[in-house]
Design a protein around this motif. Structure first.
Motif, mmCIF file in Angstrom:
data_model
loop_
_atom_site.group_PDB
_atom_site.id
_atom_site.type_symbol
_atom_site.label_atom_id
_atom_site.label_comp_id
_atom_site.label_asym_id
_atom_site.label_seq_id
_atom_site.Cartn_x
_atom_site.Cartn_y
_atom_site.Cartn_z
ATOM 1 N N GLU A 309 -20.748 -5.272 -8.424
ATOM 2 C CA GLU A 309 -20.906 -4.300 -9.504
ATOM 3 C C GLU A 309 -21.743 -4.878 -10.641
ATOM 4 N N THR A 310 -22.361 -3.992 -11.400
ATOM 5 C CA THR A 310 -23.243 -4.400 -12.494
ATOM 6 C C THR A 310 -23.171 -3.391 -13.634
ATOM 7 N N SER A 311 -23.555 -3.826 -14.807
ATOM 8 C CA SER A 311 -23.648 -2.925 -15.951
ATOM 9 C C SER A 311 -25.070 -2.379 -16.109
ATOM 10 N N GLN A 312 -25.991 -2.815 -15.245
ATOM 11 C CA GLN A 312 -27.376 -2.347 -15.300
ATOM 12 C C GLN A 312 -27.475 -0.919 -14.761
ATOM 13 N N GLN A 313 -28.500 -0.205 -15.210
ATOM 14 C CA GLN A 313 -28.742 1.142 -14.705
ATOM 15 C C GLN A 313 -29.171 1.090 -13.247
ATOM 16 N N LEU A 314 -28.643 2.008 -12.452
ATOM 17 C CA LEU A 314 -28.978 2.094 -11.041
ATOM 18 C C LEU A 314 -29.733 3.380 -10.751
ATOM 19 N N ASP A 315 -30.602 3.315 -9.763
ATOM 20 C CA ASP A 315 -31.344 4.522 -9.394
ATOM 21 C C ASP A 315 -30.521 5.374 -8.427
ATOM 22 N N GLU A 316 -31.143 6.417 -7.889
ATOM 23 C CA GLU A 316 -30.418 7.350 -7.031
ATOM 24 C C GLU A 316 -29.997 6.724 -5.707
ATOM 25 N N ASN A 317 -30.518 5.545 -5.390
ATOM 26 C CA ASN A 317 -30.151 4.861 -4.152
ATOM 27 C C ASN A 317 -29.026 3.851 -4.358
ATOM 28 N N LEU A 318 -28.539 3.729 -5.613
ATOM 29 C CA LEU A 318 -27.572 2.709 -6.039
ATOM 30 C C LEU A 318 -28.196 1.325 -6.022
ATOM 31 N N GLY A 319 -29.434 1.266 -6.451
ATOM 32 C CA GLY A 319 -30.129 -0.006 -6.567
ATOM 33 C C GLY A 319 -30.992 -0.048 -7.798
ATOM 34 N N ARG A 320 -31.714 -1.142 -7.969
ATOM 35 C CA ARG A 320 -32.598 -1.278 -9.124
ATOM 36 C C ARG A 320 -33.656 -2.328 -8.838
ATOM 37 N N PHE A 321 -34.811 -2.169 -9.496
ATOM 38 C CA PHE A 321 -35.837 -3.202 -9.469
ATOM 39 C C PHE A 321 -35.487 -4.243 -10.527
ATOM 40 N N THR A 322 -35.700 -5.487 -10.199
ATOM 41 C CA THR A 322 -35.370 -6.572 -11.116
ATOM 42 C C THR A 322 -36.604 -6.990 -11.899
ATOM 43 N N SER A 323 -36.422 -7.918 -12.813
ATOM 44 C CA SER A 323 -37.521 -8.377 -13.664
ATOM 45 C C SER A 323 -38.622 -9.072 -12.872
ATOM 46 N N ASP A 324 -38.285 -9.587 -11.689
ATOM 47 C CA ASP A 324 -39.318 -10.236 -10.874
ATOM 48 C C ASP A 324 -39.845 -9.300 -9.778
ATOM 49 N N SER A 325 -39.649 -7.974 -9.998
ATOM 50 C CA SER A 325 -40.207 -6.928 -9.132
ATOM 51 C C SER A 325 -39.616 -6.923 -7.727
ATOM 52 N N THR A 326 -38.441 -7.485 -7.553
ATOM 53 C CA THR A 326 -37.729 -7.329 -6.292
ATOM 54 C C THR A 326 -36.755 -6.162 -6.441
ATOM 55 N N TYR A 327 -36.117 -5.793 -5.345
ATOM 56 C CA TYR A 327 -35.192 -4.666 -5.366
ATOM 57 C C TYR A 327 -33.846 -5.117 -4.821
ATOM 58 N N GLN A 328 -32.768 -4.607 -5.411
ATOM 59 C CA GLN A 328 -31.441 -4.950 -4.929
ATOM 60 C C GLN A 328 -30.480 -3.788 -5.114
ATOM 61 N N TYR A 329 -29.561 -3.638 -4.150
ATOM 62 C CA TYR A 329 -28.501 -2.642 -4.235
ATOM 63 C C TYR A 329 -27.309 -3.233 -4.990
ATOM 64 N N HIS A 330 -26.437 -2.340 -5.472
ATOM 65 C CA HIS A 330 -25.195 -2.773 -6.121
ATOM 66 C C HIS A 330 -24.037 -1.911 -5.644
ATOM 67 N N ALA A 331 -22.840 -2.479 -5.699
ATOM 68 C CA ALA A 331 -21.624 -1.759 -5.320
ATOM 69 C C ALA A 331 -21.078 -0.988 -6.510
ATOM 70 N N ILE A 332 -20.462 0.148 -6.226
ATOM 71 C CA ILE A 332 -19.706 0.889 -7.234
ATOM 72 C C ILE A 332 -18.342 1.241 -6.618
ATOM 73 N N LYS A 333 -17.425 1.720 -7.427
ATOM 74 C CA LYS A 333 -16.062 1.956 -6.951
ATOM 75 C C LYS A 333 -15.851 3.320 -6.309
ATOM 76 N N GLU A 334 -16.716 4.290 -6.637
ATOM 77 C CA GLU A 334 -16.569 5.625 -6.085
ATOM 78 C C GLU A 334 -17.529 5.821 -4.918
ATOM 79 N N TYR A 335 -17.272 6.877 -4.124
ATOM 80 C CA TYR A 335 -18.244 7.268 -3.123
ATOM 81 C C TYR A 335 -19.551 7.626 -3.833
ATOM 82 N N PRO A 336 -20.706 7.168 -3.356
ATOM 83 C CA PRO A 336 -20.987 6.591 -2.048
ATOM 84 C C PRO A 336 -20.824 5.071 -1.927
ATOM 85 N N TYR A 337 -20.241 4.406 -2.906
ATOM 86 C CA TYR A 337 -19.817 3.007 -2.843
ATOM 87 C C TYR A 337 -20.957 1.986 -2.792
ATOM 88 N N LEU A 338 -21.915 2.173 -1.897
ATOM 89 C CA LEU A 338 -23.085 1.283 -1.807
ATOM 90 C C LEU A 338 -24.167 1.988 -1.006
#
Length: 433
Positions: A309-338
């Motif tokens: 889990e993260t406090s960063q904003q997530l996109d519609e895929n439950l992921g985000r681009f990082t400062s070094d232009s890579t992409y990563q998913y994050h977990a959340i507690k509700e469906y769709p979870y990841l």
């Protein structure tokens, strides 16, 4: 100058107007009810029609009527429902200004500015201003296009991958020029099965995820032009592989049901499939303490890492681009979870169709006994590793206690002992050769 400031405003607006609000799931919450002073502490999972699903501190799934809650709780529930629905709506379906359109607008504005610079060749100051602004708009427009349509991202760092999966002694890794391979026996080091209230009579056994049947993570991930939603796809096979070598399946089972909400999962977010293969349907956030807070807990089969889990904003895929232009998913507690949608390109098994389309390459399972069906009212209360390759599972139906003792030897023989409440013992033997 007024025109310049106006264009700068357009640039700033363009870079912010298309951001997607995200989240990191709900914190553990105290729930209050109408006509009652009782409260419970639980996480929100989902709302289906007038039924609300919560998960308490014991990982038990609880259901309530929406009308049972106080008004402030109902408002909270609706807010979470709206947020969850947003995560299940692919961007190009709900916005006329998708990322590709945004890119086109930026490039067009840049071209117009560059044309202005040509018409102002004699005015050096105006020429430089329009040239610089035009170049900036074209640059950001091209960058946006590359980052959303078939753009090949930075390659996965092999040493980093080895540091993630190398934490677990039972996991072996290797790689070639295309994939990073993860090998395991399919049995996690943590306890399994306890907490399941909707059980299909499967128990975890070993599976040979090695050699040609290892899990494969692309070394060179590439962004998909149209990310495939896990709400409508991938209900067969895994969508990710956890750091401990255990596959992660779609949070929806192959019937399209939320496996967590209907009580199919244990306290670690996993259960067994029809081949007695243990796998997760939730992000295994409990692995975070093992891999470290700065490391992913899994890798999706498109090549992108899955973090907790993260406090960063997530996109519609439950992921985000990082400062070094890579992409990563994050977990959340509700469906769709990841992984609400697969951000990266994946190859689909041509013999499968949505919603049961399957990502390849995909390690295969091999069961040893016929698959069974749900056992009504059975609840798993205990699971023990009694000796190497020997296990004992206890379940209850009402107040009656049943035990399954089972295990396997090095020759591929599997022995099952079924103990009924009255002490009656039934034995079954199977062979995997």
């Amino acid at each position: 100058m007024k025109k310049i400031f106006f264009l700068l405003f357009v640039l700033i607006f363009s870079s912010n107007a298309f951001a997607h609000k995200g989240g990191h799931g709900t914190p553990t919450k105290v729930w209050k009810f109408v006509n009652s002073d009782k409260t419970i502490t639980a996480d929100f999972i989902k709302k289906v029609d007038e039924t609300v699903y919560l998960r308490n501190e014991n990982h038990e799934v609880l259901t309530f009527n929406y009308s049972d809650f106080k008004k402030e709780e109902q408002q909270y529930i609706l807010e979470r429902v709206n947020w969850i629905n947003a995560k299940n709506t692919i961007q190009d379906k709900h916005s006329a200004f998708s990322s590709s359109n945004e890119s086109i607008w930026l490039v067009l504005i840049g071209i117009v500015l560059l044309l202005f610079s040509v018409f102002n060749l004699k005015k050096k100051r105006s020429f430089l201003t329009y040239s610089i602004l035009g170049a900036v708009f074209v640059f950001f427009g091209c960058k946006s296009t590359n980052s959303t349509k078939g753009f090949i991202m930075a390659a996965n760092d092999i040493s980093f991958l080895q540091s993630v999966f190398g934490v677990f002694d039972k996991v072996n890794t290797r790689y070639d020029d295309q994939y990073f391979y993860i090998e395991s026996d399919g049995i996690p080091e943590h306890e399994m099965m306890t907490g399941i209230t909707n059980w299909q009579q499967q128990v975890p056994i070993n599976h040979d995820y090695s050699g040609n049947n290892a899990w494969a993570i692309p070394l060179q991930p590439e962004l998909a032009e149209n990310p495939l939603s896990t709400k409508d796809n991938f209900m067969k096979g895994a969508i990710a592989i956890a750091a401990n070598g255990i596959p992660i399946f779609n949070p929806l089972n192959n019937r399209g049901e939320d496996a967590n909400a209907i009580g199919e999962l244990d306290k670690w977010g996993g259960h067994c499939g029809r081949a007695d293969d243990y796998h997760y349907h939730l992000a295994p956030t409990h692995l975070q303490s093992k891999v470290g807070n700065d490391k992913p807990i899994a890798y999706a089969l498109d090549g992108f890492p899955v973090y907790g889990e993260t406090s960063q904003q997530l996109d519609e895929n439950l992921g985000r681009f990082t400062s070094d232009s890579t992409y990563q998913y994050h977990a959340i507690k509700e469906y769709p979870y990841l992984i609400a949608a697969m951000k990266g390109k994946v190859e689909i098994n041509p013999r499968t169709q949505a919603p049961e389309n399957e990502i390849i390459p995909q390690a295969k399972t091999r069961g040893v006994r016929p698959d069974l069906r749900p056992l009504r009212d059975a609840k798993i209360s205990d699971f023990k590793n009694t000796a190497p390759q020997q296990y004992s599972l206890t379940y209850k139906i009402d107040s009656l206690v049943y035990i399954i003792n089972y295990g396997w030897d090095s020759n591929g023989n599997y022995n099952y002992e079924f103990v009924d409440p009255d002490g009656t013992i039934t034995n079954s033997t199977y062979s995997r050769k």
